[in-house]
Design a protein around this motif. Structure first.
Motif, mmCIF file in Angstrom:
data_model
loop_
_atom_site.group_PDB
_atom_site.id
_atom_site.type_symbol
_atom_site.label_atom_id
_atom_site.label_comp_id
_atom_site.label_asym_id
_atom_site.label_seq_id
_atom_site.Cartn_x
_atom_site.Cartn_y
_atom_site.Cartn_z
ATOM 1 N N VAL A 28 22.998 -8.597 -15.777
ATOM 2 C CA VAL A 28 21.705 -8.332 -16.411
ATOM 3 C C VAL A 28 20.553 -8.825 -15.544
ATOM 4 N N PRO A 29 20.565 -10.097 -15.101
ATOM 5 C CA PRO A 29 19.442 -10.538 -14.252
ATOM 6 C C PRO A 29 19.412 -9.824 -12.895
ATOM 7 N N MET A 30 20.589 -9.521 -12.344
ATOM 8 C CA MET A 30 20.607 -8.842 -11.056
ATOM 9 C C MET A 30 20.073 -7.417 -11.195
ATOM 10 N N GLY A 31 20.483 -6.713 -12.241
ATOM 11 C CA GLY A 31 19.973 -5.365 -12.473
ATOM 12 C C GLY A 31 18.480 -5.364 -12.723
ATOM 13 N N THR A 32 18.009 -6.367 -13.492
ATOM 14 C CA THR A 32 16.569 -6.473 -13.761
ATOM 15 C C THR A 32 15.795 -6.710 -12.479
ATOM 16 N N LEU A 33 16.343 -7.587 -11.628
ATOM 17 C CA LEU A 33 15.674 -7.880 -10.357
ATOM 18 C C LEU A 33 15.650 -6.655 -9.452
ATOM 19 N N VAL A 34 16.806 -5.973 -9.307
ATOM 20 C CA VAL A 34 16.890 -4.833 -8.393
ATOM 21 C C VAL A 34 15.991 -3.684 -8.851
ATOM 22 N N PHE A 35 16.107 -3.297 -10.119
ATOM 23 C CA PHE A 35 15.336 -2.142 -10.569
ATOM 24 C C PHE A 35 13.887 -2.502 -10.875
ATOM 25 N N GLY A 36 13.646 -3.767 -11.242
ATOM 26 C CA GLY A 36 12.265 -4.213 -11.357
ATOM 27 C C GLY A 36 11.596 -4.255 -9.989
ATOM 28 N N GLY A 37 12.356 -4.729 -8.996
ATOM 29 C CA GLY A 37 11.837 -4.735 -7.635
ATOM 30 C C GLY A 37 11.589 -3.330 -7.124
ATOM 31 N N LEU A 38 12.493 -2.393 -7.480
ATOM 32 C CA LEU A 38 12.320 -0.999 -7.064
ATOM 33 C C LEU A 38 11.049 -0.414 -7.664
ATOM 34 N N ALA A 39 10.802 -0.691 -8.945
ATOM 35 C CA ALA A 39 9.584 -0.189 -9.584
ATOM 36 C C ALA A 39 8.344 -0.778 -8.916
ATOM 37 N N THR A 40 8.399 -2.080 -8.628
ATOM 38 C CA THR A 40 7.263 -2.732 -7.959
ATOM 39 C C THR A 40 7.032 -2.130 -6.577
ATOM 40 N N LEU A 41 8.145 -1.896 -5.863
ATOM 41 C CA LEU A 41 8.043 -1.316 -4.515
ATOM 42 C C LEU A 41 7.406 0.066 -4.573
ATOM 43 N N LEU A 42 7.841 0.900 -5.509
ATOM 44 C CA LEU A 42 7.315 2.267 -5.601
ATOM 45 C C LEU A 42 5.830 2.263 -5.959
ATOM 46 N N LEU A 43 5.434 1.371 -6.859
ATOM 47 C CA LEU A 43 4.017 1.283 -7.220
ATOM 48 C C LEU A 43 3.187 0.790 -6.039
ATOM 49 N N THR A 44 3.724 -0.196 -5.313
ATOM 50 C CA THR A 44 3.019 -0.716 -4.135
ATOM 51 C C THR A 44 2.902 0.348 -3.066
ATOM 52 N N ARG A 45 3.955 1.152 -2.933
ATOM 53 C CA ARG A 45 3.957 2.210 -1.912
ATOM 54 C C ARG A 45 2.889 3.269 -2.194
ATOM 55 N N LEU A 46 2.531 3.455 -3.463
ATOM 56 C CA LEU A 46 1.470 4.411 -3.791
ATOM 57 C C LEU A 46 0.144 4.007 -3.156
ATOM 58 N N ILE A 47 -0.050 2.703 -2.984
ATOM 59 C CA ILE A 47 -1.260 2.205 -2.322
ATOM 60 C C ILE A 47 -1.037 2.070 -0.823
ATOM 61 N N GLU A 48 0.137 1.587 -0.465
ATOM 62 C CA GLU A 48 0.439 1.305 0.939
ATOM 63 C C GLU A 48 0.452 2.573 1.780
ATOM 64 N N ARG A 49 1.045 3.638 1.250
ATOM 65 C CA ARG A 49 1.208 4.852 2.058
ATOM 66 C C ARG A 49 -0.119 5.510 2.452
ATOM 67 N N PRO A 50 -1.077 5.702 1.526
ATOM 68 C CA PRO A 50 -2.357 6.295 1.954
ATOM 69 C C PRO A 50 -3.112 5.434 2.958
ATOM 70 N N LEU A 51 -2.950 4.111 2.856
ATOM 71 C CA LEU A 51 -3.680 3.216 3.749
ATOM 72 C C LEU A 51 -3.019 3.054 5.106
ATOM 73 N N PHE A 52 -1.668 3.031 5.130
ATOM 74 C CA PHE A 52 -0.960 2.681 6.364
ATOM 75 C C PHE A 52 0.023 3.749 6.852
ATOM 76 N N GLY A 53 0.247 4.811 6.079
ATOM 77 C CA GLY A 53 1.145 5.871 6.517
ATOM 78 C C GLY A 53 2.576 5.387 6.656
ATOM 79 N N VAL A 54 3.166 5.636 7.838
ATOM 80 C CA VAL A 54 4.551 5.239 8.096
ATOM 81 C C VAL A 54 4.704 3.720 8.093
#
Length: 284
Positions: A28-54
């Motif tokens: 349970v904690p590992m799944g929460t960490l992995v998929f919570g981290g994935l959600a955080t990463l995807l949201l961060t990438r929405l900002i990161e990609r337009p600003l920094f590209g690759v």
């Protein structure tokens, strides 16, 4: 005909009542960490990609945090020895388990090079795409395009990591390195400045368990192996041995470079674990 190491069936492993409790307490904690981290990463990438590209100045650190935390939850101790690679370069490592992804990401910001089929795997495929994995097809007609992708990613400072064995093993041996992908590093744009670093991943099984406990190979399914890892009463440890980087410009060709790095990885593995009986004739 003499049986080979992968003809041997994995040892039977049954999860008892206490094991299922550990599956829940770790899963349970590992799944929460992995998929919570994935959600955080995807949201961060929405900002990161337009600003920094690759370029990815933020999201690899999220991946590293998730991988470190997952190993702690699992109870798998990680130690690292050897020099870190500086400057433009890529990493090659032996491949024993899906756990390699967590282990290798826990200490370095790396981008894996993986076969295209992985992109379609449930769970693992989603994580791989989100974290910037480079997917390749083992097709000679794709070679030029793959070289261009490698050059672009390396030019942007990405530390690419690939498994030259082409498959995973039981963790007790190193298979011959396939030299095909090494050709991409001999282009005029990369050869003079690029370094390659070999890394040996060494799993030590929990006390009383089979030496092949962490190995994931052949037709073994991901789900049962994950459950076994979550249910284990205790875990062993894993070592990363970092070998001195090798300048591509100093290598004669891709085949000699592949052999050199393969020998470094194999020597370090067998210096720490016994050479399997079926490998003592020198063949893998």
């Amino acid at each position: 005909m003499k049986p080979t190491w992968d003809d041997v069936q994995p040892e039977a492993w049954r999860i008892g009542p206490g094991g299922w409790l550990r599956v829940v307490l770790r899963g349970v904690p590992m799944g929460t960490l992995v998929f919570g981290g994935l959600a955080t990463l995807l949201l961060t990438r929405l900002i990161e990609r337009p600003l920094f590209g690759v370029d990815r100045p933020v999201t690899p650190w999220i991946t590293q945090m998730v991988c470190r935390g997952s190993l702690r939850i699992l109870g798998l101790t990680l130690t690292v020895s050897g020099p870190r690679i500086d400057g433009p370069g890529a990493i090659v490592a032996n491949h024993s388990s899906w756990l390699d992804i967590f282990v290798l990401n826990a200490r370095r910001n790396v981008y894996f090079v993986s076969k295209s089929e992985v992109a379609g795997w449930p769970g693992i495929g989603w994580l791989a795409r989100a974290t910037g994995t480079v997917f390749i097809r083992r097709d000679p007609r794709e070679a030029a395009r793959q070289r261009a992708v490698f050059e672009d990613r390396l030019r942007h400072g990405h530390r690419l990591l690939f498994f030259p064995e082409g498959t995973s093993t039981d963790g007790r041996r190193v298979l011959p390195f396939k030299s095909t992908l090494f050709a991409a590093f001999f282009t005029e744009a990369l050869r003079e400045d690029l370094q390659l670093q070999a890394v040996t991943v060494i799993y030590h099984a929990p006390e009383g368990e089979s030496p092949r406990f962490y190995g994931w190979w052949g037709d073994m399914e991901f789900g049962p192996h994950l459950l076994k890892s979550l249910a284990a009463r205790r875990h062993g440890r894993v070592e990363l041995v970092l070998h001195p980087p090798v300048r591509v410009a100093e290598a004669r060709d891709r085949k000699s470079l592949a052999r050199d790095l393969e020998e470094r990885v194999r020597d370090a593995l067998h210096a720490r674990i016994p050479v399997p009986h079926e490998d003592r004739d020198g063949s893998d």
